[in-house]
Design a protein around this motif. Sequence first.
Motif, short mmCIF file in Angstrom:
data_model
loop_
_atom_site.label_atom_id
_atom_site.label_comp_id
_atom_site.label_asym_id
_atom_site.label_seq_id
_atom_site.Cartn_x
_atom_site.Cartn_y
_atom_site.Cartn_z
N MET A 192 81.48 67.61 -40.98
CA MET A 192 80.34 67.73 -40.90
C MET A 192 79.95 68.33 -39.48
N GLU A 193 79.05 69.53 -39.27
CA GLU A 193 78.65 69.99 -38.18
C GLU A 193 77.23 70.56 -38.15
N THR A 194 76.62 70.57 -37.01
CA THR A 194 75.33 71.18 -37.07
C THR A 194 75.35 72.56 -36.39
N ILE A 195 74.57 73.41 -37.05
CA ILE A 195 74.61 74.72 -36.55
C ILE A 195 73.09 75.47 -36.22
N ALA A 196 72.97 75.75 -35.11
CA ALA A 196 71.50 76.42 -34.77
C ALA A 196 71.25 77.76 -35.75
N LEU A 197 69.95 77.60 -36.08
CA LEU A 197 69.73 78.61 -37.36
C LEU A 197 68.57 79.40 -36.66
N ASP A 198 68.45 80.70 -37.12
CA ASP A 198 67.37 81.57 -37.07
C ASP A 198 66.22 81.09 -37.59
N PRO A 199 65.00 80.68 -37.21
CA PRO A 199 63.87 80.16 -37.68
C PRO A 199 63.40 81.18 -39.02
N GLU A 200 63.42 82.47 -38.67
CA GLU A 200 62.93 83.48 -39.42
C GLU A 200 63.59 83.51 -40.91
N SER A 201 64.89 83.01 -40.96
CA SER A 201 65.83 82.83 -42.06
C SER A 201 65.12 81.76 -42.98
N LEU A 202 64.27 80.94 -42.51
CA LEU A 202 63.61 79.93 -43.32
C LEU A 202 62.16 80.01 -43.54
N SER A 203 61.72 81.23 -43.17
CA SER A 203 60.40 81.70 -43.23
C SER A 203 59.78 81.40 -44.71
N ARG A 204 60.77 81.84 -45.69
CA ARG A 204 60.08 81.95 -47.21
C ARG A 204 60.57 80.96 -47.81
N ARG A 205 60.99 79.91 -47.14
CA ARG A 205 61.65 78.63 -47.96
C ARG A 205 60.52 77.61 -48.39
N THR A 206 60.56 77.15 -49.61
CA THR A 206 59.72 76.12 -49.77
C THR A 206 60.58 75.12 -50.25
N VAL A 207 60.09 73.92 -49.57
CA VAL A 207 60.82 72.70 -49.78
C VAL A 207 60.07 71.61 -50.52
N ARG A 208 60.61 70.87 -51.44
CA ARG A 208 60.07 69.65 -52.08
C ARG A 208 60.70 68.28 -51.65
N TYR A 209 59.78 67.54 -51.10
CA TYR A 209 60.45 66.31 -50.57
C TYR A 209 59.94 65.21 -51.29
N SER A 210 60.44 63.88 -51.45
CA SER A 210 60.28 62.82 -52.34
C SER A 210 60.88 61.52 -51.57
N TYR A 211 59.99 60.49 -51.67
CA TYR A 211 60.75 59.08 -50.98
C TYR A 211 60.11 58.06 -51.97
N SER A 212 60.93 56.90 -52.16
CA SER A 212 60.50 55.81 -52.80
C SER A 212 60.48 54.67 -51.89
N SER A 213 59.46 53.81 -51.71
CA SER A 213 59.41 52.80 -50.86
C SER A 213 59.08 51.44 -51.59
N GLU A 214 59.44 50.29 -51.25
CA GLU A 214 59.07 48.93 -51.81
C GLU A 214 58.07 48.37 -50.78
N ARG A 215 58.04 48.88 -49.38
CA ARG A 215 57.39 48.00 -48.48
C ARG A 215 56.58 49.01 -47.94
N TYR A 216 55.43 48.51 -47.07
CA TYR A 216 54.52 49.25 -46.42
C TYR A 216 54.21 48.47 -45.06
N TYR A 217 53.54 49.04 -43.92
CA TYR A 217 52.92 48.52 -43.00
C TYR A 217 51.30 48.54 -43.08
N ASP A 218 50.45 47.46 -42.93
CA ASP A 218 49.29 47.26 -43.15
C ASP A 218 48.90 47.06 -41.81
N LEU A 219 47.84 47.97 -41.16
CA LEU A 219 47.40 47.85 -39.76
C LEU A 219 45.94 47.08 -39.97
#
Length: 217
Positions: free
Chosen positions: A1-28
Amino acid sequence: METIALDPESLSRRTVRYSYSSERYYDLVIENDSDRWTVDLLLKEFPAPFVKEESYNLLDPFKEHPIAYGAFDGCKELGLILFEREWNNSLRIWDILVWEECRRMGVGRKLMDAARDYAITSGMRRLVLETQSCNYPAISFYLKYGFELAGFDTPVIQTKILKDARSASSFTIFSRSNAGIQEVSLLNIRQSAKRHLYSNSLTSNDLNSICSRISNR
């Protein structure tokens, strides 16, 4: 595995979908008793797992001068991180994205290392980012990496989260590093990195460009 610097313009048209599941939370809980304020951050459990999903444009307009790195195994993209220099010599992490099938492989840490190394070599004094108080997996990851609590976006932190899954709250953390960064912290921007676990795929042009870059290294 390696990390590579990318041209941000190459990402300009990308739409991402993120998700997470959590069983806990912090109540303030904030109380004001005449001459003092009391702040408690209580770890609680959801009655049922909290699941959040959202799609967004990777290069939102508020990311004015983003810097992007990708984690790769050969030509396969495993995840992305976007960050940006700020006026107070801080490096703000906007997004840390790990594709669903690549989780629990150390990708998140590898991406965070890229941001840390950039901050050190650039003479930045701290890293900053935000997550949600209901995103317990992300909070655990940040704390394990060395971040500590810095503050809250109080208007959106309420137990209302139990009633409305969309009212997830902001959670801010900071830490110090002995590795050349005087202060590593996470500060609030309400729209910023709510994101930790994501799923997305490269276009064929993106993949060909990256493979060409790797073969020429």
